[in-house]
Write a protein that holds these residues in place. Structure first.
Motif, PDB file in Angstrom:
ATOM      1  N   SER A   8       9.872  -8.408 -22.211  1.00  0.00           N
ATOM      2  CA  SER A   8       9.836  -8.793 -23.629  1.00  0.00           C
ATOM      3  C   SER A   8      11.041  -9.665 -23.967  1.00  0.00           C
ATOM      4  CB  SER A   8       9.872  -7.547 -24.521  1.00  0.00           C
ATOM      5  OG  SER A   8       9.780  -7.924 -25.889  1.00  0.00           O
ATOM      6  N   THR A  10      12.522  -9.077 -26.613  1.00  0.00           N
ATOM      7  CA  THR A  10      13.403  -8.121 -27.312  1.00  0.00           C
ATOM      8  C   THR A  10      14.582  -7.720 -26.429  1.00  0.00           C
ATOM      9  OG1 THR A  10      12.124  -6.242 -26.485  1.00  0.00           O
ATOM     10  CG2 THR A  10      11.494  -7.103 -28.633  1.00  0.00           C
ATOM     11  N   SER A  59      14.822  -4.092 -38.481  1.00  0.00           N
ATOM     12  CA  SER A  59      13.866  -4.427 -37.407  1.00  0.00           C
ATOM     13  C   SER A  59      12.652  -5.149 -37.976  1.00  0.00           C
ATOM     14  CB  SER A  59      13.389  -3.132 -36.734  1.00  0.00           C
ATOM     15  OG  SER A  59      12.622  -2.383 -37.672  1.00  0.00           O
ATOM     16  N   GLY A  60      11.829  -5.652 -37.073  1.00  0.00           N
ATOM     17  CA  GLY A  60      10.585  -6.292 -37.488  1.00  0.00           C
ATOM     18  C   GLY A  60       9.654  -5.292 -38.155  1.00  0.00           C
ATOM     19  N   THR A  61       9.625  -4.084 -37.612  1.00  0.00           N
ATOM     20  CA  THR A  61       8.771  -3.044 -38.192  1.00  0.00           C
ATOM     21  C   THR A  61       9.205  -2.732 -39.621  1.00  0.00           C
ATOM     22  OG1 THR A  61       8.456  -2.118 -35.981  1.00  0.00           O
ATOM     23  CG2 THR A  61       7.962  -0.667 -37.841  1.00  0.00           C
ATOM     24  N   ASN A  64       8.193  -5.639 -41.989  1.00  0.00           N
ATOM     25  CA  ASN A  64       6.790  -5.607 -42.413  1.00  0.00           C
ATOM     26  C   ASN A  64       6.542  -4.475 -43.398  1.00  0.00           C
ATOM     27  OD1 ASN A  64       5.991  -7.845 -40.908  1.00  0.00           O
ATOM     28  ND2 ASN A  64       5.609  -6.620 -39.074  1.00  0.00           N
ATOM     29  N   PHE A  89       0.816  -1.445 -33.818  1.00  0.00           N
ATOM     30  CA  PHE A  89       2.043  -0.944 -33.196  1.00  0.00           C
ATOM     31  C   PHE A  89       3.068  -0.415 -34.200  1.00  0.00           C
ATOM     32  CE2 PHE A  89       0.995  -4.282 -29.848  1.00  0.00           C
ATOM     33  CZ  PHE A  89       0.676  -3.368 -28.858  1.00  0.00           C
ATOM     34  N   GLU A  90       2.694  -0.203 -35.460  1.00  0.00           N
ATOM     35  CA  GLU A  90       3.714   0.214 -36.424  1.00  0.00           C
ATOM     36  C   GLU A  90       3.385   1.570 -37.043  1.00  0.00           C
ATOM     37  OE1 GLU A  90       4.520  -3.236 -38.948  1.00  0.00           O
ATOM     38  OE2 GLU A  90       4.750  -4.493 -37.161  1.00  0.00           O
ATOM     39  N   GLU A 138      -0.203 -13.062 -38.670  1.00  0.00           N
ATOM     40  CA  GLU A 138       0.874 -12.911 -37.677  1.00  0.00           C
ATOM     41  C   GLU A 138       1.096 -14.247 -36.966  1.00  0.00           C
ATOM     42  OE1 GLU A 138       0.644  -9.238 -35.406  1.00  0.00           O
ATOM     43  OE2 GLU A 138       1.346 -10.320 -33.624  1.00  0.00           O
ATOM     44  N   ASN A 142       1.300 -12.008 -31.287  1.00  0.00           N
ATOM     45  CA  ASN A 142       1.710 -11.331 -30.053  1.00  0.00           C
ATOM     46  C   ASN A 142       0.532 -11.047 -29.122  1.00  0.00           C
ATOM     47  OD1 ASN A 142       2.591  -9.510 -28.099  1.00  0.00           O
ATOM     48  ND2 ASN A 142       3.889  -8.352 -29.485  1.00  0.00           N
ATOM     49  N   ASP A 171       3.722 -11.774 -40.788  1.00  0.00           N
ATOM     50  CA  ASP A 171       4.585 -11.139 -39.794  1.00  0.00           C
ATOM     51  C   ASP A 171       4.984 -12.254 -38.829  1.00  0.00           C
ATOM     52  OD1 ASP A 171       5.740  -9.970 -37.617  1.00  0.00           O
ATOM     53  OD2 ASP A 171       4.108  -8.551 -37.211  1.00  0.00           O
ATOM     54  N   ALA A 173       7.469 -12.348 -36.652  1.00  0.00           N
ATOM     55  CA  ALA A 173       8.452 -11.846 -35.687  1.00  0.00           C
ATOM     56  C   ALA A 173       8.945 -13.007 -34.817  1.00  0.00           C
ATOM     57  CB  ALA A 173       7.832 -10.752 -34.826  1.00  0.00           C
ATOM     58  N   CYS A 199      12.074 -12.098 -36.868  1.00  0.00           N
ATOM     59  CA  CYS A 199      13.043 -11.321 -36.096  1.00  0.00           C
ATOM     60  C   CYS A 199      14.176 -12.207 -35.581  1.00  0.00           C
ATOM     61  CB  CYS A 199      12.365 -10.657 -34.910  1.00  0.00           C
ATOM     62  SG  CYS A 199      11.205  -9.366 -35.398  1.00  0.00           S
ATOM     63  N   LYS A 202      14.593 -11.209 -31.198  1.00  0.00           N
ATOM     64  CA  LYS A 202      13.671 -11.517 -30.089  1.00  0.00           C
ATOM     65  C   LYS A 202      14.164 -12.806 -29.427  1.00  0.00           C
ATOM     66  CE  LYS A 202       9.858  -8.700 -31.536  1.00  0.00           C
ATOM     67  NZ  LYS A 202      10.421  -8.062 -32.734  1.00  0.00           N
ATOM     68  N   ARG A 320       1.655  -8.630 -19.187  1.00  0.00           N
ATOM     69  CA  ARG A 320       2.330  -9.578 -20.076  1.00  0.00           C
ATOM     70  C   ARG A 320       3.680  -9.980 -19.507  1.00  0.00           C
ATOM     71  NH1 ARG A 320       4.784  -8.474 -26.127  1.00  0.00           N
ATOM     72  NH2 ARG A 320       6.466  -7.605 -24.854  1.00  0.00           N
TER      73      ARG A 320
HETATM   74  N1  TLP Z   1       6.984  -6.443 -30.557  1.00  0.00           N
HETATM   75  C1  TLP Z   1       7.440  -5.796 -29.347  1.00  0.00           C
HETATM   76  C2  TLP Z   1       6.672  -4.484 -29.112  1.00  0.00           C
HETATM   77  O1  TLP Z   1       6.668  -3.695 -30.252  1.00  0.00           O
HETATM   78  C3  TLP Z   1       5.256  -4.694 -28.697  1.00  0.00           C
HETATM   79  C4  TLP Z   1       7.259  -6.740 -28.167  1.00  0.00           C
HETATM   80  O2  TLP Z   1       7.840  -6.431 -27.097  1.00  0.00           O
HETATM   81  O3  TLP Z   1       6.574  -7.744 -28.305  1.00  0.00           O
HETATM   82  N2  TLP Z   1       5.770  -7.992 -35.172  1.00  0.00           N
HETATM   83  C5  TLP Z   1       5.470  -8.502 -33.962  1.00  0.00           C
HETATM   84  C6  TLP Z   1       4.486  -9.610 -33.867  1.00  0.00           C
HETATM   85  C7  TLP Z   1       6.099  -7.986 -32.810  1.00  0.00           C
HETATM   86  O4  TLP Z   1       5.776  -8.488 -31.627  1.00  0.00           O
HETATM   87  C8  TLP Z   1       7.043  -6.951 -32.945  1.00  0.00           C
HETATM   88  C9  TLP Z   1       7.713  -6.330 -31.749  1.00  0.00           C
HETATM   89  C10 TLP Z   1       7.321  -6.458 -34.242  1.00  0.00           C
HETATM   90  C11 TLP Z   1       6.652  -7.011 -35.335  1.00  0.00           C
HETATM   91  C12 TLP Z   1       8.278  -5.320 -34.479  1.00  0.00           C
HETATM   92  O5  TLP Z   1       9.578  -5.685 -34.265  1.00  0.00           O
HETATM   93  P1  TLP Z   1      10.708  -4.551 -33.987  1.00  0.00           P
HETATM   94  O6  TLP Z   1      10.541  -4.161 -32.548  1.00  0.00           O
HETATM   95  O7  TLP Z   1      11.981  -5.270 -34.269  1.00  0.00           O
HETATM   96  O8  TLP Z   1      10.455  -3.435 -34.923  1.00  0.00           O
END
Ligand code: TLP
Length: 345
Positions: A8, A10, A59-61, A64, A89-90, A138, A142, A171, A173, A199, A202, A320
């Motif tokens: 990732s 991240t 964080s991204g989460t 959002n 994923f949230e 988005e 992703n 979103d 990110a 973000c 990332k 991935r």
């Molecule tokens: N994505 C992470 C994992 O959670 C899957 C990754 O490794 O790709 N929006 C999008 C489109 C994202 O890809 C992610 C994180 C987030 C939000 C959340 O960001 P964080 O991890 O900062 O909370």
């Protein structure tokens, strides 16, 4: 052993300039609005996206979640992609925390939601229905190979939103990956959105943090929402300092990550036993499939890992790989040579 970690973006660690900026950051209590470094980062982010104001979040989460809480009340509905990070994923946070009802539409391979399906999902005014408030997109997407949504598509969704008095949240990110991949200015790409979260941690390589951007009124609401989810971070200017470097120095170089992703994808496409749709590769995310049945994805990832080439198994025979600041063109050569050796064996 050499390690090329493609699981990732991240995983990026602070650049030397970031470490220095963090050590020297001027700080204050951000809940009092008195952290000069956060205030500067928020002003920069708002300016880059052409919005009135911005908010630094953990964080991204969180970005959002506070955006959705700021746009919607309990029992109101959002329209979003079935493959969107927010839906997938949230933890269903907007429903769990905010009582916000999700209405999903299948994402197309390019990350878009079909316009007729958006329109069809908007609720009529009827006592049986929740009220539709928000469309969530988005960019880049992703789970759709990091595909960027273009300005034309944003305008078409903007037209629908205006006609039905809805808001749009993006979103983003990887919003700057989208802008760089499309060759457009970030503020133009953000023009139709009422709010964008992006973000810093990332591809832009800051250790922590995301930004939420929107109108002054919206950001005031988002700031309240951030506090109730425990996101008032006091002297977080030590972190925001890296975010300033991220926005200043790390955006244009995302093109390098995109070129490396394309190089990786092209190399993988030539290997028997692997399948990849090259037309999908537009930014820094590469998904590919294992088509051999004498090896599982987990086994392939383990063999790659043993040679220091790390990727993420994502289910359904897919893997991935994400390029980022620490991945060089030589690292891609190395990864391809390791992969070729495994696939030839
Ligand atoms: N994505 C992470 C994992 O959670 C899957 C990754 O490794 O790709 N929006 C999008 C489109 C994202 O890809 C992610 C994180 C987030 C939000 C959340 O960001 P964080 O991890 O900062 O909370």
């Amino acid at each position: 052993m050499k390690v090329v970690d493609l699981r990732s973006d991240t995983l990026t660690r602070p650049t030397p300039a970031m470490s220095q900026a963090m050590a020297e950051a001027e700080v204050g209590d951000d809940v009092f609005g008195e952290d000069p470094t956060i205030n500067k980062l928020e002003a920069m982010a708002a300016e880059r996206l052409g919005k009135e104001a911005a908010l630094y979040v953990a964080s991204g989460t969180m970005g959002n979640l506070v955006s959705l809480l700021a746009h919607c009340g309990r029992g109101e509905e959002i329209i979003l992609g079935s493959l969107s990070h927010t839906f997938f994923f949230e933890q269903g946070g907007s429903a769990a925390v905010g009582g916000i009802h999700p209405r999903t539409i299948p994402n197309q391979p390019d990350g878009t939601l079909p316009l007729p399906e958006i329109e069809a999902a908007i609720r009529a005014d009827n006592v049986h229905f929740p009220r539709t408030r928000l469309i969530v997109l988005e960019n880049t997407h992703n789970l759709c190979s990091g595909y960027p949504l273009g300005i034309e598509y944003m305008q078409a969704v903007g037209d629908i939103a205006r006609r039905h008095n809805l808001k749009i949240h993006v979103d983003g990110a990887r919003f700057f990956n989208a802008a760089v991949a499309l060759g457009v200015a970030p503020d133009q790409l953000a023009a139709e959105a009422d709010s964008v979260s992006f973000c810093l941690s990332k591809g832009l390589a800051a250790p922590v943090g995301s930004m939420v951007c929107g109108s002054r009124e919206f950001i005031a609401q988002a700031r309240r929402a951030r506090k109730v989810v425990g996101g008032g971070m006091r002297q977080a200017g030590v972190l925001a300092a890296a975010g300033i470097v991220a926005l200043t120095e790390m955006v244009d170089r995302l093109a390098v990550d995109h070129a490396n992703a394309r190089k990786l994808a092209q190399g993988l496409a030539d290997m028997p036993g692997l399948s990849i749709d090259l037309s999908q590769i537009k930014s820094n995310i590469v998904y590919f499939e294992l088509t051999r049945d004498d090896m599982t994805v987990e086994q392939l990832v383990k063999k790659l890992d043993d040679e220091g080439a790390r990727m993420l198994p994502v289910g359904a025979g897919r893997i991935r790989a994400v390029t980022h600041y620490h991945i060089t063109s030589e690292d891609i050569d190395y990864t391809l040579s390791v992969c070729a050796k495994i696939m030839e064996a």
